[in-house]
Design a protein around this motif. Sequence first.
Motif, PDB file in Angstrom:
ATOM      1  N   SER A 122      61.561 -21.802   9.973  1.00 38.19           N
ATOM      2  CA  SER A 122      61.450 -20.505  10.638  1.00 38.19           C
ATOM      3  C   SER A 122      61.772 -20.644  12.125  1.00 38.19           C
ATOM      4  N   PRO A 123      62.285 -19.567  12.730  1.00 35.14           N
ATOM      5  CA  PRO A 123      62.599 -19.634  14.156  1.00 35.14           C
ATOM      6  C   PRO A 123      61.324 -19.802  14.978  1.00 35.14           C
ATOM      7  N   ILE A 124      61.506 -20.393  16.129  1.00 34.45           N
ATOM      8  CA  ILE A 124      60.372 -20.589  17.034  1.00 34.45           C
ATOM      9  C   ILE A 124      60.045 -19.251  17.686  1.00 34.45           C
ATOM     10  N   THR A 125      58.791 -18.881  17.618  1.00 34.86           N
ATOM     11  CA  THR A 125      58.338 -17.656  18.261  1.00 34.86           C
ATOM     12  C   THR A 125      57.998 -17.977  19.704  1.00 34.86           C
ATOM     13  N   PRO A 126      58.583 -17.238  20.647  1.00 33.99           N
ATOM     14  CA  PRO A 126      58.258 -17.530  22.047  1.00 33.99           C
ATOM     15  C   PRO A 126      56.771 -17.345  22.305  1.00 33.99           C
ATOM     16  N   ARG A 127      56.256 -18.221  23.132  1.00 34.58           N
ATOM     17  CA  ARG A 127      54.857 -18.145  23.514  1.00 34.58           C
ATOM     18  C   ARG A 127      54.671 -16.931  24.413  1.00 34.58           C
ATOM     19  N   PRO A 128      53.623 -16.130  24.188  1.00 36.32           N
ATOM     20  CA  PRO A 128      53.400 -14.985  25.084  1.00 36.32           C
ATOM     21  C   PRO A 128      53.078 -15.487  26.483  1.00 36.32           C
ATOM     22  N   PRO A 129      53.395 -14.685  27.484  1.00 37.23           N
ATOM     23  CA  PRO A 129      53.109 -15.133  28.849  1.00 37.23           C
ATOM     24  C   PRO A 129      51.611 -15.284  29.071  1.00 37.23           C
ATOM     25  N   ALA A 130      51.276 -16.170  29.980  1.00 36.45           N
ATOM     26  CA  ALA A 130      49.878 -16.334  30.371  1.00 36.45           C
ATOM     27  C   ALA A 130      49.489 -15.166  31.272  1.00 36.45           C
ATOM     28  N   SER A 131      48.219 -14.805  31.220  1.00 35.91           N
ATOM     29  CA  SER A 131      47.707 -13.698  32.038  1.00 35.91           C
ATOM     30  C   SER A 131      46.536 -14.155  32.878  1.00 35.91           C
ATOM     31  N   ARG A 132      46.390 -13.517  34.016  1.00 36.81           N
ATOM     32  CA  ARG A 132      45.224 -13.758  34.869  1.00 36.81           C
ATOM     33  C   ARG A 132      44.856 -12.434  35.535  1.00 36.81           C
ATOM     34  N   HIS A 133      43.572 -12.127  35.540  1.00 40.58           N
ATOM     35  CA  HIS A 133      43.090 -10.933  36.229  1.00 40.58           C
ATOM     36  C   HIS A 133      42.697 -11.320  37.651  1.00 40.58           C
ATOM     37  N   VAL A 134      43.290 -10.637  38.609  1.00 41.73           N
ATOM     38  CA  VAL A 134      42.969 -10.840  40.017  1.00 41.73           C
ATOM     39  C   VAL A 134      42.176  -9.616  40.454  1.00 41.73           C
ATOM     40  N   THR A 135      41.015  -9.838  41.049  1.00 37.57           N
ATOM     41  CA  THR A 135      40.151  -8.711  41.401  1.00 37.57           C
ATOM     42  C   THR A 135      39.785  -8.717  42.882  1.00 37.57           C
ATOM     43  N   GLN A 136      39.406  -7.540  43.356  1.00 32.57           N
ATOM     44  CA  GLN A 136      38.931  -7.389  44.733  1.00 32.57           C
ATOM     45  C   GLN A 136      37.904  -6.266  44.769  1.00 32.57           C
ATOM     46  N   ILE A 137      36.761  -6.532  45.355  1.00 33.21           N
ATOM     47  CA  ILE A 137      35.733  -5.514  45.563  1.00 33.21           C
ATOM     48  C   ILE A 137      36.045  -4.803  46.885  1.00 33.21           C
ATOM     49  N   ILE A 138      35.987  -3.475  46.862  1.00 29.81           N
ATOM     50  CA  ILE A 138      36.249  -2.676  48.060  1.00 29.81           C
ATOM     51  C   ILE A 138      35.081  -1.711  48.236  1.00 29.81           C
ATOM     52  N   ARG A 139      34.498  -1.711  49.409  1.00 26.02           N
ATOM     53  CA  ARG A 139      33.356  -0.833  49.682  1.00 26.02           C
ATOM     54  C   ARG A 139      33.829   0.570  50.061  1.00 26.02           C
ATOM     55  N   ARG A 140      34.423   1.204  49.070  1.00 28.23           N
ATOM     56  CA  ARG A 140      34.853   2.596  49.158  1.00 28.23           C
ATOM     57  C   ARG A 140      34.771   3.193  47.757  1.00 28.23           C
ATOM     58  N   PRO A 141      34.544   4.513  47.662  1.00 29.08           N
ATOM     59  CA  PRO A 141      34.463   5.154  46.340  1.00 29.08           C
ATOM     60  C   PRO A 141      35.777   5.041  45.561  1.00 29.08           C
ATOM     61  N   LEU A 142      35.651   5.052  44.257  1.00 28.11           N
ATOM     62  CA  LEU A 142      36.809   4.942  43.366  1.00 28.11           C
ATOM     63  C   LEU A 142      37.887   5.953  43.726  1.00 28.11           C
ATOM     64  N   ALA A 143      37.533   7.207  43.911  1.00 23.80           N
ATOM     65  CA  ALA A 143      38.530   8.254  44.175  1.00 23.80           C
ATOM     66  C   ALA A 143      39.335   7.948  45.434  1.00 23.80           C
ATOM     67  N   GLU A 144      38.678   7.417  46.451  1.00 24.16           N
ATOM     68  CA  GLU A 144      39.362   7.100  47.703  1.00 24.16           C
ATOM     69  C   GLU A 144      40.315   5.908  47.519  1.00 24.16           C
ATOM     70  N   VAL A 145      39.853   4.871  46.850  1.00 18.25           N
ATOM     71  CA  VAL A 145      40.694   3.694  46.604  1.00 18.25           C
ATOM     72  C   VAL A 145      41.889   4.086  45.743  1.00 18.25           C
ATOM     73  N   TYR A 146      41.617   4.824  44.681  1.00 17.23           N
ATOM     74  CA  TYR A 146      42.684   5.252  43.777  1.00 17.23           C
ATOM     75  C   TYR A 146      43.728   6.090  44.518  1.00 17.23           C
ATOM     76  N   ALA A 147      43.282   7.082  45.278  1.00 17.53           N
ATOM     77  CA  ALA A 147      44.217   7.978  45.972  1.00 17.53           C
ATOM     78  C   ALA A 147      45.109   7.203  46.938  1.00 17.53           C
ATOM     79  N   PHE A 148      44.531   6.270  47.668  1.00 20.11           N
ATOM     80  CA  PHE A 148      45.316   5.498  48.629  1.00 20.11           C
ATOM     81  C   PHE A 148      46.301   4.570  47.919  1.00 20.11           C
ATOM     82  N   ALA A 149      45.820   3.821  46.928  1.00 16.20           N
ATOM     83  CA  ALA A 149      46.664   2.845  46.233  1.00 16.20           C
ATOM     84  C   ALA A 149      47.730   3.525  45.381  1.00 16.20           C
ATOM     85  N   ALA A 150      47.471   4.734  44.902  1.00 16.82           N
ATOM     86  CA  ALA A 150      48.423   5.449  44.047  1.00 16.82           C
ATOM     87  C   ALA A 150      49.561   6.085  44.838  1.00 16.82           C
TER      88      ALA A 150
END
Length: 138
Positions: free
Chosen positions: A2-30
């Motif tokens: 059988s053909p070789i199935t490519p390995r799925p890419p590795a994943s990593r979650h990068v996080t950051q805590i921000i002392r601002r409300p969700l709506a404010e962070v979302y609006a700015f980043a969006a």
Amino acid sequence: MSPITPRPPASRHVTQIIRRPLAEVYAFAADPQNLPRWARGLAGSDVRREAEAWSMDSPMGRVLVRFAAPNDLGVLDHVVTLADGTSVLNPMRVLALGPEASEVVFTVRQDSPEALDEDAAAVAEDLERLREVLEHDA
């Protein structure tokens, strides 16, 4: 054999805590016009609207960025299309940590551990700048 199935890419979650409300962070980043202020790994300058995407200069050359539709869930997934036509989905979320704080989570995916480490470090720098802008400049 059988053909070789490519390995799925590795994943990593990068996080950051921000002392601002969700709506404010979302609006700015969006808002793609804010990207040069915090996402230097993606946006350098000359951010402009082009049909259903945003075009901008980046360290990777001219790119197109399409964000998920505006939503109340904090979803900031975006597809980046490189100059060679390659498109990459970047999962990103803003999560509430109570009324006055948020956590931004960005999933980095790469095919090699070296590339994963490099991209995760760049994303961590960008998210730290986002925190600085929102906590100190806003």
